[in-house]
Each structure stands twice: as structure tokens, then as C-alpha cells.
Design an enzyme around this catalytic site. Structure first.
Site, PDB file in Angstrom:
ATOM      1  N   ASN A   9     -28.321 -20.399  12.893  1.00  0.00           N
ATOM      2  CA  ASN A   9     -28.066 -19.661  14.135  1.00  0.00           C
ATOM      3  C   ASN A   9     -26.787 -20.237  14.733  1.00  0.00           C
ATOM      4  OD1 ASN A   9     -28.013 -18.521  16.640  1.00  0.00           O
ATOM      5  ND2 ASN A   9     -29.925 -19.430  17.367  1.00  0.00           N
ATOM      6  N   LYS A  11     -25.155 -19.281  17.194  1.00  0.00           N
ATOM      7  CA  LYS A  11     -25.104 -19.144  18.659  1.00  0.00           C
ATOM      8  C   LYS A  11     -23.717 -18.641  19.089  1.00  0.00           C
ATOM      9  CE  LYS A  11     -28.817 -22.484  19.060  1.00  0.00           C
ATOM     10  NZ  LYS A  11     -29.494 -23.502  19.821  1.00  0.00           N
ATOM     11  N   HIS A  95     -35.237 -15.867  21.203  1.00  0.00           N
ATOM     12  CA  HIS A  95     -34.830 -17.264  21.152  1.00  0.00           C
ATOM     13  C   HIS A  95     -35.013 -17.889  22.526  1.00  0.00           C
ATOM     14  CE1 HIS A  95     -32.296 -20.818  20.870  1.00  0.00           C
ATOM     15  NE2 HIS A  95     -32.488 -20.737  19.560  1.00  0.00           N
ATOM     16  N   GLU A  97     -33.188 -19.647  24.276  1.00  0.00           N
ATOM     17  CA  GLU A  97     -32.048 -19.488  25.182  1.00  0.00           C
ATOM     18  C   GLU A  97     -32.054 -18.114  25.827  1.00  0.00           C
ATOM     19  OE1 GLU A  97     -29.296 -20.849  22.241  1.00  0.00           O
ATOM     20  OE2 GLU A  97     -30.219 -22.825  22.424  1.00  0.00           O
ATOM     21  N   GLU A 167     -39.773 -23.208  17.847  1.00  0.00           N
ATOM     22  CA  GLU A 167     -38.668 -24.030  18.333  1.00  0.00           C
ATOM     23  C   GLU A 167     -39.071 -24.663  19.663  1.00  0.00           C
ATOM     24  OE1 GLU A 167     -34.698 -22.724  16.424  1.00  0.00           O
ATOM     25  OE2 GLU A 167     -34.942 -21.617  18.275  1.00  0.00           O
ATOM     26  N   GLY A 173     -30.986 -28.694  20.401  1.00  0.00           N
ATOM     27  CA  GLY A 173     -29.685 -29.212  20.813  1.00  0.00           C
ATOM     28  C   GLY A 173     -29.737 -30.583  21.452  1.00  0.00           C
ATOM     29  N   SER A 213     -33.019 -29.415  16.344  1.00  0.00           N
ATOM     30  CA  SER A 213     -32.388 -30.643  15.846  1.00  0.00           C
ATOM     31  C   SER A 213     -32.687 -30.925  14.381  1.00  0.00           C
ATOM     32  CB  SER A 213     -32.779 -31.838  16.738  1.00  0.00           C
ATOM     33  OG  SER A 213     -32.312 -31.631  18.058  1.00  0.00           O
TER      34      SER A 213
END
Ligand code: 13P
Length: 251
Positions: A9, A11, A95, A97, A167, A173, A213
Site C-alpha cells: 500500500n 499510500k 483502511h 486512515e 491492521e 507506521g 510495521s
């Protein structure tokens, strides 16, 4: 037997030249991993040039989001049919985010999942708890709520075509990867939830990816877990060497 899926991904990173170069580097080695499916998900604006690079390779193309409507007055949005047109076979949906920064809801994720399946694209439906939810002992209930809402009304056949990505938000991250045991516990719960909603055969067919991660040095242990069927990779997918290093860990 579930085939591992190693998905990058990207992003909101890279420019056009960088996206093309990364796709070229991944595609050049795409044949080196016969035991896994490889997927890259560039920013939507770079899907087309990346598609041109991937054509003829074993690396699949995916988008990071889409809208659930077919066409019309939805300024700024992209439909499933448009993604198909560009050669996408996967789309990441819900996702964290998008859920936490853009406020996307389970109901929106559900609508997008239905639209992706109808267009013949494999949805990768993301779920995951916040750190505060884990600390409050709510991980299982958060995951159950997200699965119930995001997959509501899906038939068993459609569920089998769907990929789920676990996730944990606190691992995205941050460099703070879930331990293989923490991840496997949630993946096992997810498969049990699917077995309860549908049946064991369906639950056994669904690929469940771990994301948060993932790096070449921790991928092996994660991917060895019985219910972890691949990885959804953010930061490490931006370096071909790291992404391919993770793919090498998928047996
Ligand atoms: P990182 O690998 O950078 O933690 O990101 C994970 C992720 O969000 C993939 O979708």
C-alpha cells in the site's frame, strides 16, 4: 490451501517517476516468488502508468479506495468500473486512515465492498483496533463490530472472494509491530467469526492479511502463523528490496 498475498500500500507517496521506477523494480522480480501473489497499490493518479509497467508481469494492480456508486455527479470520486478499466484486480477498502482521518463508516465500507465484488474486483477489507481499544480489552468486540458492519449481507460466495486485512491502528507506521501471537489471536478470532456467520469451509477459504510495521526482519515469524495469509505493507513497500524481502518470507 490459501495462497499468500503480499500487498504493498503505497499510500500518498512517490511521484510519477518514482511510482514507475518502483513498479519496474518489483515487476522485474515478480517471477521469483511462485509461492505468493504479489500486489502493488499506487496512488490512483499513478494507476495508469504503473499498469503499463506491470502488464505481462505476475504483479497485480490494486487501488487504495473507490466510491460505491457506478457513475454520475460524485466530484472527485472513482468507480469500480474505472478501476477495472485501468487494470485493477484489487481495491483496499476501509483502511484505518480512511476510517479515522476521513471518517469512513462500516456502512460505507460495506457499500464499497458490494460494488467492488459486483465489478469483479477483489476487495481487501481492513479492520483493526485503536491502542485505547486494545488497552481497554475491546479488541475482539471492535473487530467483530467492523466485520459485521463491513461485510453485512454478503453471501458466502462473495465472502470467499473477499480478502480481510487485520491492521491494528497502533502498529501502523509506528514500527511497533504486533507480536506473531497477538496477530494470530485476532486472525484466529476473525476466522471463527466468519465460520459463525457462514460456515467452516468458507472461513477456511478467506485470506486474512496482517498489516502494521511489517518489515523483512519480522515477516517470517508473522507469515508462519497458521491464520496469517499474507501482509499489507505500508512503509516497507516503498523500497523494492524490502517489499521483495517480505515476499521471500511467504512460503
Ligand atoms: P506500515 O507498514 O507503514 O506500518 O503501514 C501499514 C499499512 O497501513 C498498510 O496498509
Amino acid at each position: 490451501m490459501r495462497r499468500p498475498l503480499i500487498a504493498g500500500n503505497w499510500k500518498m507517496n512517490l511521484d510519477r517517476a518514482g511510482a514507475v521506477a518502483l513498479a519496474q523494480a518489483v515487476a522485474a522480480k515478480g517471477n521469483d516468488f511462485p509461492a505468493a501473489d504479489l500486489l502493488v497499490c499506487p496512488p490512483s493518479i499513478y494507476l495508469d502508468p504503473v499498469a503499463a509497467v506491470l502488464r505481462g508481469s505476475k504483479v497485480a494492480l490494486g487501488a487504495q479506495n473507490m466510491y460505491h456508486e457506478g457513475n454520475g455527479a460524485f466530484t472527485g470520486e472513482i468507480s469500480a468500473a474505472m478501476l477495472v478499466d485501468l487494470g485493477c484486480s484489487y481495491v483496499i477498502l476501509g483502511h484505518s486512515e480512511r476510517r479515522h482521518i476521513m471518517g469512513e463508516t462500516d456502512e460505507q465500507v460495506r457499500a464499497k465492498t458490494v460494488a467492488a465484488l459486483a465489478a469483479g474486483i477483489t476487495p481487501i477489507v481492513c479492520v483493526g483496533e485503536l491502542l485505547s481499544e486494545r488497552q481497554a480489552g475491546q479488541t475482539a468486540s471492535v473487530i467483530a463490530r467492523q466485520v459485521a458492519g463491513s461485510l453485512a449481507g454478503l453471501s458466502a460466495a462473495d465472502c470467499e472472494k473477499t480478502v480481510i486485512a487485520y491492521e491494528p491502528v497502533w502498529a501502523i507506521g509506528t514500527g511497533q509491530v504486533a507480536t506473531p501471537e497477538q496477530a494470530e489471536e485476532v486472525h484466529r478470532d476473525l476466522r471463527r467469526l466468519l465460520a459463525d456467520r457462514y460456515n467452516t469451509a468458507t472461513a477456511e477459504k478467506v485470506r486474512i492479511l496482517y498489516g502494521g510495521s511489517v518489515k523483512p526482519n519480522n515477516a517470517g515469524e508473522l507469515l508462519q502463523q497458521p491464520d496469517i495469509d499474507g501482509a499489507l505493507i505500508g512503509g516497507a513497500s516503498l523500497k523494492a528490496e524490502d517489499f521483495l524481502g517480505i515476499a521471500a518470507a511467504a512460503k
